[in-house]
Scaffold this motif. Structure first.
Motif, mmCIF file in Angstrom:
data_model
loop_
_atom_site.group_PDB
_atom_site.id
_atom_site.type_symbol
_atom_site.label_atom_id
_atom_site.label_comp_id
_atom_site.label_asym_id
_atom_site.label_seq_id
_atom_site.Cartn_x
_atom_site.Cartn_y
_atom_site.Cartn_z
ATOM 1 N N THR A 44 68.031 128.151 -6.717
ATOM 2 C CA THR A 44 68.145 129.496 -6.977
ATOM 3 C C THR A 44 67.332 130.446 -6.723
ATOM 4 O O THR A 44 66.884 131.419 -6.062
ATOM 5 C CB THR A 44 68.910 129.892 -8.385
ATOM 6 O OG1 THR A 44 70.276 129.159 -8.083
ATOM 7 C CG2 THR A 44 69.125 131.360 -8.502
ATOM 8 N N CYS A 45 65.962 130.129 -7.550
ATOM 9 C CA CYS A 45 64.701 130.707 -7.563
ATOM 10 C C CYS A 45 63.505 130.089 -7.015
ATOM 11 O O CYS A 45 62.372 130.995 -6.736
ATOM 12 C CB CYS A 45 64.563 131.239 -9.158
ATOM 13 S SG CYS A 45 64.116 129.689 -10.004
ATOM 14 N N THR A 47 61.799 127.595 -8.117
ATOM 15 C CA THR A 47 60.593 127.008 -8.729
ATOM 16 C C THR A 47 60.670 125.706 -8.754
ATOM 17 O O THR A 47 61.760 125.177 -8.431
ATOM 18 C CB THR A 47 60.706 127.344 -10.481
ATOM 19 O OG1 THR A 47 59.461 126.997 -11.161
ATOM 20 C CG2 THR A 47 61.951 126.948 -10.941
ATOM 21 N N GLN A 66 68.967 128.842 -17.519
ATOM 22 C CA GLN A 66 69.007 130.071 -16.260
ATOM 23 C C GLN A 66 70.410 130.064 -15.508
ATOM 24 O O GLN A 66 70.435 130.748 -15.039
ATOM 25 C CB GLN A 66 67.989 129.706 -15.385
ATOM 26 C CG GLN A 66 66.274 130.026 -15.932
ATOM 27 C CD GLN A 66 66.371 131.120 -16.780
ATOM 28 O OE1 GLN A 66 66.366 132.288 -16.147
ATOM 29 N NE2 GLN A 66 65.854 131.158 -17.967
ATOM 30 N N HIS A 68 70.991 128.261 -13.065
ATOM 31 C CA HIS A 68 70.766 127.913 -11.860
ATOM 32 C C HIS A 68 71.328 126.270 -11.440
ATOM 33 O O HIS A 68 70.570 125.466 -11.882
ATOM 34 C CB HIS A 68 69.213 128.055 -11.516
ATOM 35 C CG HIS A 68 68.631 129.260 -11.706
ATOM 36 N ND1 HIS A 68 67.431 129.565 -11.632
ATOM 37 C CD2 HIS A 68 69.494 130.705 -11.816
ATOM 38 C CE1 HIS A 68 67.400 131.117 -11.654
ATOM 39 N NE2 HIS A 68 68.596 131.634 -11.900
#
Length: 92
Positions: A44-45, A47, A66, A68
């Motif tokens: 998703t992000c 990281t 989060q 995710h």
């Protein structure tokens, strides 16, 4: 009789372009000076965080807090996705 194929969850089926880790380290462990064993990259992000074999289990904590659900292995030569919500795996 045909070979059984486990059903892939909808989260894994939505990943068309797998995000790769930019650095080979856990983004959270670097901040705290901790060590890690294996790395996962959030789809998703983006990281990259440590897996559940690592002391801090940052990737699964991130997925939970989060919301995710999908991470890819950030380990060399591993090509799979994991959905934390459905405990489902998919190779690519």
């Amino acid at each position: 009789m045909g070979q059984f194929k486990p059903k892939t969850c909808e989260h894994l089926n939505t990943i068309d372009d797998v995000k790769k880790s930019k650095n080979y380290h856990c983004d959270d462990c670097i901040k705290t000076g901790d060590s890690w064993l294996h790395l996962r990259t959030c789809q998703t992000c983006g990281t990259t965080l440590c897996c559940d074999s690592s002391p801090n289990k940052h990737a699964s904590k991130h997925a939970s807090t989060q919301k995710h659900p999908v991470a890819s292995s950030a380990e060399p030569n591993e090509k799979w996705l994991w959905c934390y919500e459905h405990k489902s795996i998919k190779t690519y």
